[in-house]
Design a protein around this motif. Structure first.
Motif, PDB file in Angstrom:
ATOM      1  N   LEU A  60       8.317   5.756   2.195  1.00  0.00           N
ATOM      2  CA  LEU A  60       7.041   6.120   2.800  1.00  0.00           C
ATOM      3  C   LEU A  60       7.257   7.405   3.600  1.00  0.00           C
ATOM      4  N   ILE A  76       0.143  -1.139   0.702  1.00  0.00           N
ATOM      5  CA  ILE A  76       1.449  -1.092   1.362  1.00  0.00           C
ATOM      6  C   ILE A  76       2.393  -1.975   0.556  1.00  0.00           C
ATOM      7  N   VAL A 129       1.867   8.854   3.039  1.00  0.00           N
ATOM      8  CA  VAL A 129       0.935   8.181   3.933  1.00  0.00           C
ATOM      9  C   VAL A 129      -0.265   9.079   4.225  1.00  0.00           C
ATOM     10  N   VAL A 187       0.320   1.605   8.915  1.00  0.00           N
ATOM     11  CA  VAL A 187       1.412   1.385   7.962  1.00  0.00           C
ATOM     12  C   VAL A 187       2.589   0.707   8.654  1.00  0.00           C
ATOM     13  N   GLN A 221       1.864  -2.906   9.437  1.00  0.00           N
ATOM     14  CA  GLN A 221       1.940  -3.717   8.215  1.00  0.00           C
ATOM     15  C   GLN A 221       3.386  -3.895   7.755  1.00  0.00           C
TER      16      GLN A 221
END
Length: 179
Positions: A136, A6, A160, A38, A41
């Protein structure tokens, strides 16, 4: 993105929030879990949005600002609570220009991006303004076709749920060939 770390700073496409919230049935439980991880994070890293609030506006339209009930909603709440905190949310200037390709001066003029979805152009414009922050992406298989052209223009896209997107793209190509 399963093998990619990430990033410390990134733009998050709205569909990552939707998948984490379970609002995208084609992506499956594994992708939902990955998107949730994700987003959790990214709450400890720095999210890039635009100063025009177009990205945040799309988040608000698709998720719940109360932070409930899903991880996508929780991420939206985090972004809203940290808009003034440059450590967590970096706001970059993008410029609306109806004469520019896809309506933004920062959007790259590249032949491979002529059919790029205008609704997603704000993410690319903000990525260009941010410098090296990747986007992302989770649930839009069209981005697979644009990734090379974006890369050539200095915009990185990290998928992702790349395996699932590739499967969806292959299914669509099969349907087109049958039709």
């Amino acid at each position: 993105m399963t093998d990619q770390p990430i990033p410390d700073e990134a733009l998050v496409d709205t569909n990552v929030l939707l998948v984490a919230n379970g609002q995208h049935e084609r992506m499956g439980m594994a992708c939902k879990a990955r998107c949730g991880r994700v987003l959790e994070q990214m709450r400890r890293r720095r999210v890039v949005v635009d100063q025009l609030q177009e990205i945040v506006g799309e988040y608000r339209h698709k998720a719940h600002a109360s932070g409930q009930p899903g991880l996508g909603d929780r991420f939206l709440r985090h972004v809203l609570e940290n808009l003034g905190n440059q450590e967590r949310v970096r706001q970059v200037a993008i410029n609306r220009d109806e004469q520019a390709l896809k309506g933004y001066r920062e959007f790259p003029d590249h032949p491979g991006l002529q059919d790029f979805d205008a609704d997603d152009a704000k993410f690319v414009a903000a990525a260009k303004a941010a410098g090296d922050a990747p986007i992302l992406e989770a649930a839009d298989s069209k981005w697979l076709g644009w990734a090379g052209s974006l890369w050539a223009c200095g915009v990185e896209v990290q998928f992702v749920c790349q395996e699932r997107l590739e499967a969806i793209r292959a299914e669509r190509r099969g349907e087109e060939a049958d039709g």
